[in-house]
Design an enzyme around this catalytic site. Sequence first.
Site, short mmCIF file in Angstrom:
data_model
loop_
_atom_site.label_atom_id
_atom_site.label_comp_id
_atom_site.label_asym_id
_atom_site.label_seq_id
_atom_site.Cartn_x
_atom_site.Cartn_y
_atom_site.Cartn_z
N CYS A 2 39.50 33.67 37.44
CA CYS A 2 39.83 33.81 38.85
C CYS A 2 39.07 32.77 39.65
O CYS A 2 38.23 32.04 39.12
CB CYS A 2 39.49 35.21 39.36
SG CYS A 2 40.33 36.55 38.47
N ASN A 102 34.85 36.71 39.71
CA ASN A 102 35.44 35.85 38.68
C ASN A 102 34.72 36.11 37.38
O ASN A 102 33.50 35.97 37.31
CB ASN A 102 35.31 34.38 39.08
CG ASN A 102 35.67 33.44 37.95
OD1 ASN A 102 36.58 33.71 37.17
ND2 ASN A 102 34.97 32.33 37.85
N GLY A 103 35.45 36.46 36.33
CA GLY A 103 34.84 36.69 35.03
C GLY A 103 35.37 37.97 34.40
O GLY A 103 36.42 38.48 34.78
#
Length: 511
Positions: A2, A102-103
């Site tokens: 993302c 993100n991740g």
Amino acid sequence: MCGVLGIVAHEPVNQLLYDGLQMLQHRGQDAAGIVTAEGTMFHMHKGRGMVRDVFRTRNMRELIGNVGIAHVRYPTAGNANCSAEAQPFYVNSPFGIVLAHNGNLTNTEELFKNVCFTELRHVNTRSDSEVLLNVLARELENQVGNRTALALSDIFAAVAALHKRVHGAYGVVALIAGYGLLAFRDPLGIRPLCLGKREENGHTDYVVASESVVFPSLDYELVRDVAPGEAIFISNEGQLFSQQCAQEPHLMPCLFEYVYFARPDSVIDGVSVYQARLNMGVTLAEKVKRTLDLADIDVIMPVPDTSRPSAMELALHLNKPYREGLFKNRYIGRTFIMPGQAVRKKSVRQKLNPMNYEFSGKKVLLVDDSIVRGTTSREIVDMVREAGAIKVYFASAAPAVLFPNVYGIDMPTREELISYRRNAEQVAAEIGADGVVFQDLDDLKEVVLKLNPQIEGFDSSCFDGRYITGDVDEAYLQHLSENKNALATSFVVPSLIEHSVSVQEDEDEEE
């Protein structure tokens, strides 16, 4: 994978966030969202689709405030088709927090049980990001106790406690109502996060983003990367504070960022992505020399766009003509990040169109950034042969992908990987090529390390099966193989409230 973005400015940030998300669109096309803060009030709009499709003029007008965060989503955990999983996520206590992530977390199931059944918090979706938000909220509660105000030390202590509980990869931006913007990165620095600033009229504005490519377009400059384990807090008034919150941080970024995901004009952890890809072409050329008969190659061609720098340098190093024979329809999304094999396969021929003149009667070496499932590669080889190529070789700037990635890349099961239990010759047979050459992993690591010797190691798990968080074993991988979405679905509690997000209408909209 993302993209996240956060801005604290002395002017309205709605347009800045929108423009910044456009620069991060390559990191996710499933959903997009923006939240701005006006005093203690949040204004949110999010939905499924590309940035340009999610936001209309009336939505932008409602995003009031000089502070905000934004997100583009590419689903790796949870339900790819669920609008409720568009980010940022919101929780009302303590103070009110919105978060974008993100991740991918690797201990989500354990965290969920603690959050819901011990700490009695409510999680409304299958997303590990919402679990992460609730962990942060709980740790802030623990720090504040019976007090009614939040201190800077409370914020950093909460992030330190979160690092101890959470495993996996995460680059996070969050807003705390009435206070400011919080950003932090996982202790191994697997996912990228960087800080930028702009000085104007005696004020300093700050931006935090997944990639530095955002900054020039917004007239900001790159200051530095957020260090692994570090937390940065920027108050609503524009004061910046930072602190290392992890006990044993190490800089071990994801190698796949340099190969594929990041834009070439980004700099990640001190490494120019473009230069890294050029250098990948040099080492790949040496491997091609050792593997193939160069007299059997007439021309080098990239599979646009990510592999272009590697292909150009490879052609130069081999003293072979470089040509562009495949042309991309830029209105088709990136096939790698589309959920589902059927959609992915169908989109390949819509996305790429071969120019017959460049292929007819030639022996072609195609260069791509990687070969993951093989679906795209197989379709491309077929197209090139139909265009008249008499031989088709395929070179990958990345090593063979042999293992699932559990840190935020959608290749979760070994059975989906074309190189699983196949050597290069067998992969060539599977995709219909006359030969396949993979980059050597040691060469790839050396390429990046030469550009920044301060990097301590890499997440190269999809190439070598070494999971650097230390909590992924064979049983974990087997669980993924048995049920691709097991981790996302096994901990879900049905909600009593139907969650909804804004749906875009076309009628009478201002463009």
